[in-house]
Design a protein around this motif. Structure first.
Motif, mmCIF file in Angstrom:
data_model
loop_
_atom_site.group_PDB
_atom_site.id
_atom_site.type_symbol
_atom_site.label_atom_id
_atom_site.label_comp_id
_atom_site.label_asym_id
_atom_site.label_seq_id
_atom_site.Cartn_x
_atom_site.Cartn_y
_atom_site.Cartn_z
ATOM 1 N N PRO A 109 16.548 -3.424 -13.286
ATOM 2 C CA PRO A 109 15.577 -2.698 -12.434
ATOM 3 C C PRO A 109 15.648 -3.568 -11.007
ATOM 4 C CG PRO A 109 14.298 -3.856 -13.985
ATOM 5 C CD PRO A 109 15.907 -3.892 -14.253
ATOM 6 N N MET A 110 15.716 -2.691 -9.984
ATOM 7 C CA MET A 110 15.824 -3.314 -8.525
ATOM 8 C C MET A 110 14.729 -2.717 -7.693
ATOM 9 S SD MET A 110 18.720 -4.971 -8.839
ATOM 10 C CE MET A 110 18.763 -5.158 -6.985
ATOM 11 N N ALA A 111 14.469 -3.543 -6.553
ATOM 12 C CA ALA A 111 13.333 -3.461 -5.760
ATOM 13 C C ALA A 111 13.699 -3.841 -4.420
ATOM 14 C CB ALA A 111 11.902 -3.648 -6.327
ATOM 15 N N VAL A 112 12.908 -3.128 -3.356
ATOM 16 C CA VAL A 112 13.035 -3.516 -1.967
ATOM 17 C C VAL A 112 11.502 -4.233 -1.597
ATOM 18 C CG1 VAL A 112 13.255 -2.945 0.260
ATOM 19 C CG2 VAL A 112 14.714 -1.898 -1.323
ATOM 20 N N ILE A 113 11.834 -5.558 -1.126
ATOM 21 C CA ILE A 113 10.361 -6.446 -0.768
ATOM 22 C C ILE A 113 10.724 -6.381 0.908
ATOM 23 C CG2 ILE A 113 11.524 -8.479 -1.321
ATOM 24 C CD1 ILE A 113 8.728 -9.416 -1.686
ATOM 25 N N GLU A 114 9.645 -6.128 1.250
ATOM 26 C CA GLU A 114 9.641 -6.211 3.024
ATOM 27 C C GLU A 114 8.265 -6.586 3.453
ATOM 28 O OE1 GLU A 114 10.227 -1.971 4.203
ATOM 29 O OE2 GLU A 114 8.727 -1.313 2.939
ATOM 30 N N LEU A 115 8.518 -6.993 4.978
ATOM 31 C CA LEU A 115 7.417 -7.384 5.471
ATOM 32 C C LEU A 115 6.480 -6.168 6.130
ATOM 33 C CD1 LEU A 115 8.584 -10.671 7.037
ATOM 34 C CD2 LEU A 115 7.153 -10.517 5.282
ATOM 35 N N ILE A 116 5.281 -6.210 5.856
ATOM 36 C CA ILE A 116 4.499 -5.196 6.805
ATOM 37 C C ILE A 116 3.956 -5.594 8.259
ATOM 38 C CG2 ILE A 116 2.144 -3.784 6.355
ATOM 39 C CD1 ILE A 116 2.265 -4.218 3.420
ATOM 40 N N LEU A 117 4.744 -5.155 8.971
ATOM 41 C CA LEU A 117 4.272 -5.798 10.471
ATOM 42 C C LEU A 117 3.678 -4.608 11.511
ATOM 43 C CD1 LEU A 117 8.053 -7.544 10.961
ATOM 44 C CD2 LEU A 117 5.772 -8.441 10.278
ATOM 45 N N ASP A 118 3.390 -3.320 10.662
ATOM 46 C CA ASP A 118 2.751 -2.326 11.350
ATOM 47 C C ASP A 118 1.448 -2.869 11.857
ATOM 48 O OD1 ASP A 118 5.115 -0.774 10.870
ATOM 49 O OD2 ASP A 118 4.194 0.023 9.172
ATOM 50 N N PRO A 119 1.000 -2.399 13.044
ATOM 51 C CA PRO A 119 -0.511 -2.733 13.351
ATOM 52 C C PRO A 119 -1.497 -2.122 12.548
ATOM 53 C CG PRO A 119 0.464 -1.025 15.168
ATOM 54 C CD PRO A 119 1.691 -1.634 13.915
ATOM 55 N N VAL A 120 -2.450 -3.017 12.467
ATOM 56 C CA VAL A 120 -3.593 -2.306 11.700
ATOM 57 C C VAL A 120 -4.111 -0.916 12.258
ATOM 58 C CG1 VAL A 120 -5.860 -2.847 10.755
ATOM 59 C CG2 VAL A 120 -4.310 -4.754 11.066
ATOM 60 N N SER A 121 -4.631 0.134 11.315
ATOM 61 C CA SER A 121 -4.714 1.440 11.818
ATOM 62 C C SER A 121 -6.309 1.429 12.422
ATOM 63 C CB SER A 121 -4.687 2.515 10.643
ATOM 64 O OG SER A 121 -5.574 1.965 9.737
ATOM 65 N N ALA A 122 -6.467 2.125 13.122
ATOM 66 C CA ALA A 122 -8.039 2.536 13.767
ATOM 67 C C ALA A 122 -9.020 2.595 12.707
ATOM 68 C CB ALA A 122 -7.961 3.555 14.808
ATOM 69 N N LYS A 123 -8.623 3.237 11.474
ATOM 70 C CA LYS A 123 -9.747 3.318 10.552
ATOM 71 C C LYS A 123 -10.076 1.875 9.898
ATOM 72 C CE LYS A 123 -10.586 5.826 6.158
ATOM 73 N NZ LYS A 123 -10.175 6.920 5.335
ATOM 74 N N GLN A 124 -8.989 1.203 9.447
ATOM 75 C CA GLN A 124 -8.979 -0.293 9.009
ATOM 76 C C GLN A 124 -9.663 -1.132 10.025
ATOM 77 O OE1 GLN A 124 -5.041 -1.344 7.957
ATOM 78 N NE2 GLN A 124 -5.165 -0.157 6.112
ATOM 79 N N ALA A 125 -9.448 -1.018 11.242
ATOM 80 C CA ALA A 125 -10.241 -1.743 12.233
ATOM 81 C C ALA A 125 -11.340 -1.496 12.288
ATOM 82 C CB ALA A 125 -9.562 -1.486 13.531
#
Length: 218
Positions: A109-125
């Motif tokens: 079983p394979m998977a892709v691991i990536e960094l989350i570099l997107d800015p925080v959404s306005a709702k989360q802020a």
């Protein structure tokens, strides 16, 4: 050979596992996303996020701890400058794992691991700001209630009651003096006005009687 405390060990030994995680995290920080097996991705995730946490601190001690795991200085520099500034608004969850199916050949079983570099959404802020405001405003009502409780106790205490009664009596005393002073001048002229009025007719009557008596005698 001792068994790992959680999950299966990668490689032949503990040192081999540390080297594999260090190489995988270096590749992840360099390319921002890598493809590996699901098992390696799950074991890499906490290791890589810990390195990102050290990078967000930005002090010399944290840089040396990261350099002890990742020997490439250029990758460490990119981690402390670009990646740390990109995830500054996040409190955690710097990576994402996406399964992509099994690998041809061994059917792993394979998977892709990536960094989350997107800015925080306005709702989360907005949610983060609301939580911060709630935490900062939480002690205020407690202090106000404590102050109100102290004031209520002081108001109910016998000392406060005595002070209140003394203040009321002190306020009533000047009021009584003022009313007495206002009534006294009003009664005095009434007495003076009645006295001459009563005496004057008596004197006139007597004089009139004395004058009439000689006439009657004559």
């Amino acid at each position: 050979m001792p068994t790992p405390t959680k999950g299966k060990r990668l490689g032949g030994g503990a040192s081999h596992e540390r080297l594999m995680l260090a190489n995988l995290s270096a590749a992840l920080f360099e390319h921002k996303r890598i493809t590996t097996t699901v098992t390696k991705a799950k074991r890499l995730r906490p290791f890589a996020e810990r390195m990102v946490t050290f990078a967000k601190r930005g002090d010399l001690t944290s840089r040396r701890r990261v350099l002890a795991q990742i020997r490439d200085k250029s990758i460490v520099h990119e981690l402390f400058t670009d990646i740390a500034s990109a995830v500054e608004g996040r409190d955690g969850g710097y990576t994402r794992i996406t399964k992509i199916g099994n690998r041809k050949g061994d059917n792993a079983p394979m998977a892709v691991i990536e960094l989350i570099l997107d800015p925080v959404s306005a709702k989360q802020a907005t949610v983060a700001e609301a939580e911060t405001a709630t935490k900062s405003a939480a002690p205020a009502p407690v202090a106000e209630s404590a102050d109100s409780g102290d004031s209520a106790e002081s108001a109910d205490s016998p000392e406060s009651a005595d002070s209140a009664t003394s203040a009321d009596s002190a306020d009533e005393a000047p009021a009584k003096d003022e009313t007495a002073a206002a009534e006294a001048p009003a009664e005095a002229p009434a007495v003076d006005a009645d006295a001459p009025a009563a005496e004057a007719p008596a004197v006139d009557v007597e004089k009139g009687n004395e004058e009439d008596e000689p006439e009657k005698k004559a």
